[in-house]
Scaffold this motif. Structure first.
Motif, PDB file in Angstrom:
ATOM      1  N   LEU A 122       0.839  -1.188   0.000  1.00  0.00           N
ATOM      2  CA  LEU A 122       0.000   0.000   0.000  1.00  0.00           C
ATOM      3  C   LEU A 122       0.876   1.241   0.000  1.00  0.00           C
ATOM      4  O   LEU A 122       1.833   1.321   0.787  1.00  0.00           O
ATOM      5  N   GLU A 136       0.472   5.450   0.130  1.00  0.00           N
ATOM      6  CA  GLU A 136      -0.374   6.629   0.268  1.00  0.00           C
ATOM      7  C   GLU A 136       0.306   7.846  -0.338  1.00  0.00           C
ATOM      8  O   GLU A 136       1.542   7.923  -0.392  1.00  0.00           O
ATOM      9  N   SER A 142      -4.689   9.453  -1.535  1.00  0.00           N
ATOM     10  CA  SER A 142      -4.783   8.249  -2.360  1.00  0.00           C
ATOM     11  C   SER A 142      -4.070   7.097  -1.685  1.00  0.00           C
ATOM     12  O   SER A 142      -3.047   7.294  -1.026  1.00  0.00           O
ATOM     13  N   CYS A 143      -4.602   5.915  -1.859  1.00  0.00           N
ATOM     14  CA  CYS A 143      -3.956   4.694  -1.387  1.00  0.00           C
ATOM     15  C   CYS A 143      -3.988   3.709  -2.547  1.00  0.00           C
ATOM     16  O   CYS A 143      -5.049   3.224  -2.929  1.00  0.00           O
ATOM     17  N   TRP A 145      -8.774   3.641   6.586  1.00  0.00           N
ATOM     18  CA  TRP A 145      -7.860   4.757   6.838  1.00  0.00           C
ATOM     19  C   TRP A 145      -7.756   4.951   8.343  1.00  0.00           C
ATOM     20  O   TRP A 145      -8.779   4.937   9.050  1.00  0.00           O
ATOM     21  N   THR A 181      -7.202   1.596  -6.289  1.00  0.00           N
ATOM     22  CA  THR A 181      -6.944   2.796  -5.494  1.00  0.00           C
ATOM     23  C   THR A 181      -8.161   3.125  -4.634  1.00  0.00           C
ATOM     24  O   THR A 181      -9.299   3.056  -5.108  1.00  0.00           O
ATOM     25  N   TYR A 235      -2.751   6.872   7.519  1.00  0.00           N
ATOM     26  CA  TYR A 235      -2.299   5.575   7.038  1.00  0.00           C
ATOM     27  C   TYR A 235      -3.447   4.825   6.372  1.00  0.00           C
ATOM     28  O   TYR A 235      -4.577   4.827   6.865  1.00  0.00           O
ATOM     29  N   CYS A 236      -3.122   4.145   5.309  1.00  0.00           N
ATOM     30  CA  CYS A 236      -4.025   3.220   4.652  1.00  0.00           C
ATOM     31  C   CYS A 236      -3.715   1.820   5.163  1.00  0.00           C
ATOM     32  O   CYS A 236      -2.544   1.480   5.385  1.00  0.00           O
ATOM     33  N   TRP A 294      -0.143  -2.372   5.742  1.00  0.00           N
ATOM     34  CA  TRP A 294      -0.114  -0.949   6.063  1.00  0.00           C
ATOM     35  C   TRP A 294       0.769  -0.199   5.082  1.00  0.00           C
ATOM     36  O   TRP A 294       1.794  -0.717   4.621  1.00  0.00           O
ATOM     37  N   GLY A 295       0.366   1.037   4.814  1.00  0.00           N
ATOM     38  CA  GLY A 295       1.217   1.922   4.054  1.00  0.00           C
ATOM     39  C   GLY A 295       2.166   2.677   4.968  1.00  0.00           C
ATOM     40  O   GLY A 295       2.131   2.517   6.187  1.00  0.00           O
ATOM     41  N   THR A 320       1.012   9.363   5.135  1.00  0.00           N
ATOM     42  CA  THR A 320       1.167  10.662   4.491  1.00  0.00           C
ATOM     43  C   THR A 320       0.675  11.721   5.471  1.00  0.00           C
ATOM     44  O   THR A 320      -0.354  11.547   6.126  1.00  0.00           O
TER      45      THR A 320
END
Length: 121
Positions: A4, A6, A21-22, A36, A75, A92-93, A111-112, A115
Protein backbone atom coordinates in the motif's frame (compact mmCIF):
# COMPACT_ATOMS: atom_id res chain seq x y z
CA UNK A 1 1.10 -9.97 -0.08
CA UNK A 2 -0.32 -6.53 -0.65
CA UNK A 3 1.67 -3.32 -0.78
CA UNK A 4 0.00 0.00 0.00
CA UNK A 5 1.30 3.44 -0.91
CA UNK A 6 -0.37 6.63 0.27
CA UNK A 7 0.00 10.08 -1.22
CA UNK A 8 -1.75 13.42 -1.33
CA UNK A 9 -1.00 14.79 2.11
CA UNK A 10 -0.07 18.40 2.66
CA UNK A 11 -0.81 21.58 4.56
CA UNK A 12 -4.12 23.40 4.32
CA UNK A 13 -6.03 26.00 6.25
CA UNK A 14 -9.07 25.10 8.30
CA UNK A 15 -12.10 24.69 6.09
CA UNK A 16 -10.02 23.47 3.18
CA UNK A 17 -9.92 20.12 1.43
CA UNK A 18 -7.43 17.40 0.62
CA UNK A 19 -7.72 14.15 -1.29
CA UNK A 20 -5.51 11.28 -0.20
CA UNK A 21 -4.78 8.25 -2.36
CA UNK A 22 -3.96 4.69 -1.39
CA UNK A 23 -2.70 2.51 -4.22
CA UNK A 24 -2.64 -1.24 -3.68
CA UNK A 25 -0.31 -3.58 -5.52
CA UNK A 26 0.70 -7.21 -5.28
CA UNK A 27 -2.06 -9.73 -4.67
CA UNK A 28 -4.99 -7.49 -5.55
CA UNK A 29 -7.22 -10.21 -6.97
CA UNK A 30 -8.82 -11.03 -3.63
CA UNK A 31 -11.33 -8.51 -2.34
CA UNK A 32 -10.08 -6.65 0.73
CA UNK A 33 -11.40 -4.57 3.54
CA UNK A 34 -9.70 -1.19 3.28
CA UNK A 35 -9.40 1.43 6.01
CA UNK A 36 -7.86 4.76 6.84
CA UNK A 37 -6.23 5.47 10.18
CA UNK A 38 -4.63 8.61 11.52
CA UNK A 39 -2.22 9.42 14.30
CA UNK A 40 -1.80 12.85 15.82
CA UNK A 41 1.43 13.67 17.70
CA UNK A 42 1.41 12.14 21.15
CA UNK A 43 -1.70 10.08 20.56
CA UNK A 44 -2.51 6.53 19.56
CA UNK A 45 -3.43 5.68 16.00
CA UNK A 46 -7.19 5.73 15.46
CA UNK A 47 -9.30 4.29 12.71
CA UNK A 48 -11.43 6.86 10.94
CA UNK A 49 -13.27 4.64 8.50
CA UNK A 50 -13.36 1.46 6.52
CA UNK A 51 -14.98 0.00 3.43
CA UNK A 52 -15.64 -3.41 1.95
CA UNK A 53 -18.81 -2.80 -0.01
CA UNK A 54 -20.30 0.05 1.99
CA UNK A 55 -18.31 2.67 3.89
CA UNK A 56 -18.31 3.30 7.62
CA UNK A 57 -16.97 6.49 9.20
CA UNK A 58 -16.41 7.47 12.80
CA UNK A 59 -18.61 10.27 14.10
CA UNK A 60 -15.94 12.96 14.06
CA UNK A 61 -15.41 12.71 10.29
CA UNK A 62 -18.82 11.56 9.07
CA UNK A 63 -20.27 14.07 6.64
CA UNK A 64 -16.84 15.63 5.98
CA UNK A 65 -14.78 12.66 4.77
CA UNK A 66 -15.71 10.34 1.93
CA UNK A 67 -14.18 7.18 0.48
CA UNK A 68 -14.03 6.75 -3.28
CA UNK A 69 -12.97 3.36 -4.67
CA UNK A 70 -11.45 2.91 -8.10
CA UNK A 71 -11.22 -0.84 -8.54
CA UNK A 72 -9.69 -0.55 -12.00
CA UNK A 73 -6.76 1.36 -10.52
CA UNK A 74 -6.70 -0.56 -7.21
CA UNK A 75 -6.94 2.80 -5.49
CA UNK A 76 -8.90 4.00 -2.49
CA UNK A 77 -9.27 7.75 -2.18
CA UNK A 78 -10.04 9.66 0.99
CA UNK A 79 -11.74 12.96 0.13
CA UNK A 80 -11.49 15.25 3.15
CA UNK A 81 -13.57 18.43 3.22
CA UNK A 82 -14.19 21.08 5.86
CA UNK A 83 -10.91 20.18 7.48
CA UNK A 84 -10.28 21.15 11.09
CA UNK A 85 -7.02 21.57 13.02
CA UNK A 86 -7.87 18.43 14.98
CA UNK A 87 -7.67 16.48 11.71
CA UNK A 88 -3.92 17.04 11.72
CA UNK A 89 -1.87 13.87 11.79
CA UNK A 90 -0.20 11.12 9.84
CA UNK A 91 -2.75 9.27 7.74
CA UNK A 92 -2.30 5.58 7.04
CA UNK A 93 -4.02 3.22 4.65
CA UNK A 94 -4.58 -0.33 5.85
CA UNK A 95 -6.00 -3.52 4.41
CA UNK A 96 -7.02 -7.03 5.35
CA UNK A 97 -8.06 -9.84 3.05
CA UNK A 98 -11.78 -10.50 3.12
CA UNK A 99 -14.58 -8.80 5.01
CA UNK A 100 -14.11 -6.04 7.55
CA UNK A 101 -14.34 -7.19 11.15
CA UNK A 102 -13.50 -4.04 13.11
CA UNK A 103 -11.67 -0.74 13.00
CA UNK A 104 -8.93 -1.92 15.36
CA UNK A 105 -5.32 -1.91 14.20
CA UNK A 106 -4.87 -5.55 15.14
CA UNK A 107 -7.40 -6.64 12.51
CA UNK A 108 -5.45 -5.17 9.59
CA UNK A 109 -2.53 -6.99 8.01
CA UNK A 110 -1.13 -4.56 5.49
CA UNK A 111 -0.11 -0.95 6.06
CA UNK A 112 1.22 1.92 4.05
CA UNK A 113 3.98 4.25 5.14
CA UNK A 114 1.66 7.17 5.83
CA UNK A 115 1.17 10.66 4.49
CA UNK A 116 1.15 13.81 6.64
CA UNK A 117 -1.86 16.12 6.85
CA UNK A 118 -1.52 19.46 8.62
CA UNK A 119 -4.50 21.77 9.11
CA UNK A 120 -3.79 25.27 10.37
CA UNK A 121 -6.11 27.86 11.85
Amino acid sequence: QVQLVESGGGSVQAGGSLKLSCVASGDTATRRCMAWFRQAPGTEREGIGLIYTSPYYINSVRGRFNFVQDDDENTLYLQMDSLKPEDTGMYYCAARVGHCVSLFERDFTYWGQGTQVTVST
